[in-house]
Motif scaffolding. Structure first.
Motif, PDB file in Angstrom:
ATOM      1  N   ASN A  21      -2.568   1.568  -5.837  1.00  0.00           N
ATOM      2  CA  ASN A  21      -2.619   2.892  -5.237  1.00  0.00           C
ATOM      3  C   ASN A  21      -3.316   3.850  -6.182  1.00  0.00           C
ATOM      4  N   PRO A  22      -4.105   4.771  -5.698  1.00  0.00           N
ATOM      5  CA  PRO A  22      -4.378   5.041  -4.288  1.00  0.00           C
ATOM      6  C   PRO A  22      -5.593   4.298  -3.731  1.00  0.00           C
ATOM      7  N   SER A  23      -6.079   3.259  -4.420  1.00  0.00           N
ATOM      8  CA  SER A  23      -7.266   2.553  -3.955  1.00  0.00           C
ATOM      9  C   SER A  23      -7.075   1.926  -2.589  1.00  0.00           C
ATOM     10  N   ALA A  24      -5.837   1.605  -2.218  1.00  0.00           N
ATOM     11  CA  ALA A  24      -5.587   1.000  -0.913  1.00  0.00           C
ATOM     12  C   ALA A  24      -6.081   1.905   0.207  1.00  0.00           C
ATOM     13  N   VAL A  25      -5.865   3.209   0.095  1.00  0.00           N
ATOM     14  CA  VAL A  25      -6.323   4.140   1.122  1.00  0.00           C
ATOM     15  C   VAL A  25      -7.840   4.136   1.200  1.00  0.00           C
ATOM     16  N   ALA A  45       0.802  -1.211   0.000  1.00  0.00           N
ATOM     17  CA  ALA A  45       0.000   0.000   0.000  1.00  0.00           C
ATOM     18  C   ALA A  45       0.838   1.265   0.000  1.00  0.00           C
ATOM     19  N   GLY A  46       2.091   1.154   0.398  1.00  0.00           N
ATOM     20  CA  GLY A  46       2.970   2.317   0.421  1.00  0.00           C
ATOM     21  C   GLY A  46       3.938   2.292  -0.734  1.00  0.00           C
ATOM     22  N   SER A  47       5.111   2.813  -0.519  1.00  0.00           N
ATOM     23  CA  SER A  47       6.110   2.844  -1.574  1.00  0.00           C
ATOM     24  C   SER A  47       6.627   1.441  -1.868  1.00  0.00           C
TER      25      SER A  47
END
Length: 349
Positions: free
Chosen positions: A268-272, A84-86
């Motif tokens: 990303n950015p769907s994870a957020v 979900a991040g870098s």
């Protein structure tokens, strides 16, 4: 409303950091709760005169509200993971992030157990299961339905175990008889009062005087009843049919946004947006047995997570255009330059 608008006005990278800030506040609350239940000097860390002494309440006066905050923080732990991040991390950094997320999850679980909140404990394992579903969807594109169904079944088993199992009295520290639960004897009174005042309701903020007038002998209990402990019932009494219609519109909007985000396969950015959906579901479920949104802290956080659901939403015509030209590349919210270049390409099109 202010938190909702403020969250929409910042860049996607800052929205992800806001989710991690929720985790930080939750961890701080757990440590305060640990000192509260330890006794001694920790007794002075209860910030309200009317509170659940002996249980972890953190910055709240009610242990159930701390449980809501901790449950909302669980899905945001996934923002620490490489999926979900870098994605441009060294192997050692990836392992470190996973270990950190796991350790924080254990700490939050301990905090929920220390609250003694039945609803919090019942929702803990389903929340973890839903969070795991977001990881599968983000990193591998797996369908979340098997995990979602498993989470629902697991939640049902936990609720049955808490209500009728041998650990009920130990966890709740009250009578093991369900008839003594405030939610049981308040619900019929509020339901009948709602029908008597249909369709306009009694007005927001009138629950206390209305319940005092109608409760009779049932109000002579050891626990002070200032809310229905079921926010949907209280909304039915005070807001009537107009309030329920607005609630229905909100639920339909939330379902459409959540369905879009979970169908999207990009990382990303769907994870957020997906983890924000879990936080919304936690509050909506907890509202069946409590009133978390009537606290300023939880309601402000709820406004933020509702806005975070809109991170990955794009107009329908852009979705159809992408389907015709092929899948769009995943956008890493940890790299603002890539996000700006993607926007520039859309503008050129």
């Amino acid at each position: 409303a202010a938190m909702f608008i403020a969250t929409l006005s910042v860049a996607p990278a800052l929205r992800a950091k806001a989710g991690l800030l929720v985790v930080g506040v939750a961890i701080m609350s757990v440590f305060i709760g640990l000192m509260q239940v330890s006794g001694g000097v920790g007794r002075g860390l209860y910030f309200y005169q009317i509170t659940n002494v002996g249980a972890a309440v953190g910055f709240f006066s009610n242990r159930n509200h701390l449980a809501t905050l901790l449950l909302m923080a669980v899905p945001f732990l996934t923002l620490l993971l490489p999926a979900a991040g870098s994605k441009h991390l060294l192997p050692s950094a990836e392992i470190g992030r996973r270990v950190m997320a796991g350790a924080l999850l254990v700490l939050i679980c301990v905090g929920i157990l220390l609250t003694g909140s039945r609803a919090g404990i019942a929702l803990l394992l389903p929340t973890v299961a839903l969070t795991y579903a977001t990881i599968l969807r983000t990193s591998r594109g797996f369908s979340p339905w098997p995990v979602l169904l498993g989470a629902a079944a697991l939640g049902g088993l936990v609720i049955v175990g808490l209500l009728y199992g041998p650990f009920y009295e130990r966890i709740v520290e009250r009578s093991s008889s369900l008839e003594d639960d405030v939610r049981v004897y308040v619900a019929p009174i509020v339901g009948r009062a709602g029908w008597d005042n249909f369709p306009v309701g009694t007005g927001f903020g009138t629950f206390d005087p209305v319940y005092r007038a109608l409760a009779g002998e049932t109000n002579l209990r050891p626990y002070f009843v200032n809310h229905a402990h079921n926010d949907y019932l209280e909304l039915w009494l005070t807001g009537g049919l107009p309030a329920l219609l607005i609630l229905g519109v909100f639920l339909w909007w939330g379902y459409r946004v959540a369905a879009f985000n979970w169908r999207t396969r990009t990382a990303n950015p769907s994870a957020v947006a997906r983890v924000a959906t879990i936080a919304v579901i936690v509050v909506l479920l907890h509202s069946f047995v409590d009133y978390p949104l009537r606290t300023a802290a939880v309601s402000a956080l709820f406004g933020m997570v509702c806005a975070l659901q809109l991170v990955a939403v794009v107009p329908t015509r852009q979705v159809s255009r992408r389907r015709a030209t092929g899948p769009a590349p995943a956008i890493d919210f940890a790299r603002p330059r890539q996000l700006r270049s993607a926007r520039a390409e859309k503008a050129d099109i």
